[in-house]
Design a protein around this motif. Structure first.
Motif, PDB file in Angstrom:
ATOM      1  N   SER A   1       0.851  -1.195   0.000  1.00 27.97           N
ATOM      2  CA  SER A   1       0.000   0.000   0.000  1.00 27.97           C
ATOM      3  C   SER A   1       0.884   1.241   0.000  1.00 27.97           C
ATOM      4  N   GLY A   2       0.335   2.318  -0.552  1.00 27.47           N
ATOM      5  CA  GLY A   2       1.070   3.576  -0.614  1.00 27.47           C
ATOM      6  C   GLY A   2       0.282   4.568  -1.441  1.00 27.47           C
ATOM      7  N   LYS A   3       0.823   5.741  -1.603  1.00 24.26           N
ATOM      8  CA  LYS A   3       0.100   6.756  -2.363  1.00 24.26           C
ATOM      9  C   LYS A   3       0.468   6.716  -3.837  1.00 24.26           C
ATOM     10  N   GLY A   4      -0.446   7.223  -4.645  1.00 29.63           N
ATOM     11  CA  GLY A   4      -0.202   7.302  -6.068  1.00 29.63           C
ATOM     12  C   GLY A   4       0.617   8.530  -6.406  1.00 29.63           C
ATOM     13  N   LEU A   5       1.586   8.387  -7.296  1.00 26.80           N
ATOM     14  CA  LEU A   5       2.443   9.508  -7.660  1.00 26.80           C
ATOM     15  C   LEU A   5       1.641  10.650  -8.275  1.00 26.80           C
ATOM     16  N   HIS A   6       0.718  10.335  -9.159  1.00 30.01           N
ATOM     17  CA  HIS A   6       0.001  11.383  -9.873  1.00 30.01           C
ATOM     18  C   HIS A   6      -1.347  11.729  -9.250  1.00 30.01           C
ATOM     19  N   THR A   7      -2.050  10.722  -8.691  1.00 27.62           N
ATOM     20  CA  THR A   7      -3.364  10.992  -8.089  1.00 27.62           C
ATOM     21  C   THR A   7      -3.265  11.438  -6.644  1.00 27.62           C
ATOM     22  N   GLY A   8      -2.210  11.014  -5.943  1.00 23.73           N
ATOM     23  CA  GLY A   8      -2.094  11.305  -4.516  1.00 23.73           C
ATOM     24  C   GLY A   8      -2.987  10.433  -3.659  1.00 23.73           C
ATOM     25  N   LEU A   9      -3.718   9.481  -4.262  1.00 22.86           N
ATOM     26  CA  LEU A   9      -4.636   8.611  -3.515  1.00 22.86           C
ATOM     27  C   LEU A   9      -3.870   7.576  -2.702  1.00 22.86           C
ATOM     28  N   ASN A  10      -4.493   7.131  -1.598  1.00 21.39           N
ATOM     29  CA  ASN A  10      -3.962   6.000  -0.846  1.00 21.39           C
ATOM     30  C   ASN A  10      -4.417   4.729  -1.559  1.00 21.39           C
ATOM     31  N   ILE A  11      -3.464   3.918  -1.952  1.00 22.99           N
ATOM     32  CA  ILE A  11      -3.742   2.782  -2.841  1.00 22.99           C
ATOM     33  C   ILE A  11      -3.293   1.476  -2.207  1.00 22.99           C
ATOM     34  N   GLU A  12      -4.107   0.442  -2.418  1.00 20.77           N
ATOM     35  CA  GLU A  12      -3.747  -0.916  -2.020  1.00 20.77           C
ATOM     36  C   GLU A  12      -3.664  -1.777  -3.266  1.00 20.77           C
ATOM     37  N   ILE A  13      -2.627  -2.592  -3.323  1.00 18.75           N
ATOM     38  CA  ILE A  13      -2.422  -3.447  -4.492  1.00 18.75           C
ATOM     39  C   ILE A  13      -2.041  -4.844  -4.022  1.00 18.75           C
ATOM     40  N   THR A  14      -2.606  -5.872  -4.676  1.00 19.49           N
ATOM     41  CA  THR A  14      -2.356  -7.259  -4.303  1.00 19.49           C
ATOM     42  C   THR A  14      -1.961  -8.055  -5.541  1.00 19.49           C
ATOM     43  N   PHE A  15      -0.939  -8.859  -5.399  1.00 16.81           N
ATOM     44  CA  PHE A  15      -0.441  -9.710  -6.485  1.00 16.81           C
ATOM     45  C   PHE A  15      -0.757 -11.165  -6.126  1.00 16.81           C
ATOM     46  N   ARG A  16      -1.441 -11.858  -7.059  1.00 18.87           N
ATOM     47  CA  ARG A  16      -1.879 -13.225  -6.801  1.00 18.87           C
ATOM     48  C   ARG A  16      -1.354 -14.182  -7.875  1.00 18.87           C
ATOM     49  N   PRO A  17      -1.200 -15.470  -7.520  1.00 20.16           N
ATOM     50  CA  PRO A  17      -0.843 -16.464  -8.539  1.00 20.16           C
ATOM     51  C   PRO A  17      -1.924 -16.545  -9.604  1.00 20.16           C
ATOM     52  N   ALA A  18      -1.549 -17.006 -10.805  1.00 20.58           N
ATOM     53  CA  ALA A  18      -2.502 -17.151 -11.902  1.00 20.58           C
ATOM     54  C   ALA A  18      -2.184 -18.408 -12.696  1.00 20.58           C
ATOM     55  N   GLU A  19      -3.195 -18.900 -13.413  1.00 19.51           N
ATOM     56  CA  GLU A  19      -3.058 -20.130 -14.182  1.00 19.51           C
ATOM     57  C   GLU A  19      -2.131 -19.935 -15.386  1.00 19.51           C
ATOM     58  N   ILE A  20      -1.725 -21.045 -15.989  1.00 18.10           N
ATOM     59  CA  ILE A  20      -0.854 -21.002 -17.157  1.00 18.10           C
ATOM     60  C   ILE A  20      -1.506 -20.196 -18.283  1.00 18.10           C
ATOM     61  N   ASN A  21      -0.677 -19.497 -19.039  1.00 21.16           N
ATOM     62  CA  ASN A  21      -1.105 -18.700 -20.195  1.00 21.16           C
ATOM     63  C   ASN A  21      -2.028 -17.538 -19.841  1.00 21.16           C
ATOM     64  N   THR A  22      -2.105 -17.195 -18.555  1.00 20.40           N
ATOM     65  CA  THR A  22      -2.896 -16.028 -18.155  1.00 20.40           C
ATOM     66  C   THR A  22      -2.170 -14.742 -18.533  1.00 20.40           C
TER      67      THR A  22
END
Length: 461
Positions: A14-35
């Motif tokens: 989580s952190g702020k956006g460089l251009h929007t200044g918004l507080n942002i949450e981001i999550t990275f998840r596993p994905a299936e083959i060829n996704t």
């Protein structure tokens, strides 16, 4: 061939956006083959998804912007560089804002989290984009240029130049992606003090501060102008310093801006959707020209289902003609495979060299010899038969027979002197002695024939 990889677990930042200044949450998840790498805007109705591919790039001002339908997301390049460099082929990224968080202005936090959760190998081959000839894009003013050259490995050289007393000429290079985490990932984005007012007037860098970017002070300003800029950015007042870097944390490398430009090149070119095998030489790169090259590569990938396999006649074959004779019942004049140069779990690459002495050229046609299309398909099928029979315990006790041929296309004449390279891949797993395959035939880099067929594996009487 290498296998595709995905994350072994999920992680969030989580952190702020460089251009929007918004507080942002981001999550990275596993994905299936060829996704591939896919971004999901979880803050929008229906959680629309945007593939991280060059054809969805819709903006390049101070960052790369992807858009599909009404959903868009920007400032993706740092995360994409980390995923690309660390070998994450398939990943679902969930974000609750129209941009990724800037964090400290580099890719290091993404790298640390990817290394923490680890990667897992998946049951599908990784497809590369192999650079086979020089490619170049140049900006309209001639200042920026990206050059793509053939190479057996991947590498990047970056040269930058600014009309600045502090940042004039710099150079950075990366010869092995394994060094990205230690040599490139921590390099931060940068901005000149003289640019700040115009950027903020353009509704940009609302979240910029002295902790998430290198701030370059290269023109002396009166104290009142500096006070105004500090107030605009919401940072503490700075006493007019000497020329140099005025961000809170000191520079990590003397050429940190050049290293960050290299990071951006990786992030933008990751959008071609495949790892690149070639050398990139970038002169004064930026998001606009990076993505022009990415779109050029992406167009090539979309127009060609598969690149021609790399064929080095000096390398020993995986199967020579003697091994081929052990597996196939065909003999002169109907054995149409000279050697096999590559075999995987679900694919095979074979070679047929054509001379003017081939019997079929005598009558097809005497004045203009052309290999009959049906024989091209036959040769392709023999290569496919070798893939199937090579996996059996007693291959000499089995034969393969055509059951069906579909979607056959002949794109170019095949003539004496040509070397046909066949690439066959299983469309489905082998079931009940049935093999479904798709085959492509190349002469040089040109696709000359393609077909889909079903064959039956039968035990000899």
């Amino acid at each position: 061939m290498e296998k595709q990889k995905t994350l072994a677990g999920s992680f969030s930042l989580s952190g702020k956006g460089l251009h929007t200044g918004l507080n942002i949450e981001i999550t990275f998840r596993p994905a299936e083959i060829n996704t591939g790498r896919v971004i999901r805007r979880v803050d929008l109705e229906g959680a629309p998804e945007i593939p991280a591919l060059s054809e969805f790039v819709k903006g390049t001002e101070r960052g790369t912007v992807l858009k599909k339908g009404d959903a868009s997301v920007s400032t993706i390049e740092h995360a994409m560089a980390a995923l690309y460099a660390l070998g994450v082929d398939n990943c679902l990224i969930e974000v609750n804002a129209p941009e990724f968080p800037i964090l400290d202005g580099s890719a290091i936090r993404y790298v640390q989290e990817i290394e923490r959760v680890g990667l897992v190998e998946q049951e599908a081959n990784r497809e590369y984009y192999i650079v086979k000839q020089r490619q170049e894009v140049t900006s309209a003013d001639g200042r920026s240029r990206l050059l793509l050259l053939p190479d057996s490995e991947f590498g990047v050289d970056v040269h930058i130049h600014f009309d600045s007393q502090v940042l004039s000429n710099q150079y950075a290079s990366l010869d092995n992606l394994k060094d990205f985490a230690t040599e490139i990932a921590a390099s931060r984005t940068f901005v000149f003090v003289r640019e700040i007012e115009a950027l903020m007037a353009g509704n940009l860098i609302k979240g910029g501060d002295l902790d998430n970017a290198l701030v370059i002070y290269d023109h002396l300003l009166p104290q009142e102008e500096l006070d105004k800029l500090c107030q605009l950015m919401g940072v503490e007042r700075k006493i007019a310093p000497e020329l140099g870097y005025i961000n809170n944390a000191p520079i990590i490398y003397p050429n940190e801006p050049a290293r960050h430009k290299l990071l951006d090149v990786l992030g933008d070119l990751s959008l071609v959707g495949r790892p690149i095998r070639g050398r990139i030489i970038a002169t004064c790169p930026g998001h606009k020209i990076n993505n022009e090259m990415g779109q050029k590569i992406r167009k090539d990938i979309k127009q060609n289902e598969s690149q021609a396999p790399s064929y080095d006649p000096n390398r020993a074959p995986v199967m020579d003609v003697n091994r081929i004779r052990e597996l196939l019942p065909h003999r002169y004049p109907f054995l149409m495979v000279d050697k096999i140069i590559e075999v995987g779990r679900d694919y095979i690459v074979g070679v047929k060299n054509l001379t003017a002495n081939e019997e079929f050229f005598q009558g097809h046609f005497p004045s203009e010899p052309v290999m009959p299309g049906v024989l091209q398909v036959e040769a392709m099928a023999q290569v496919g038969g070798l893939l199937v029979l090579n996996g059996l315990d007693e291959p000499d006790r089995y034969s393969t027979y055509f059951l069906k041929i579909d979607n056959v296309k002949f794109r170019q004449k095949v003539v004496p002197g040509d070397t046909l390279v066949f690439k066959l891949r299983l469309i489905t797993e082998l079931r009940r002695g049935m093999a479904n395959m798709r085959g492509l035939a190349f002469v040089g880099d040109t696709l000359v024939c393609e077909a889909e067929f079903m064959a039956q594996i039968v035990k000899n009487k």
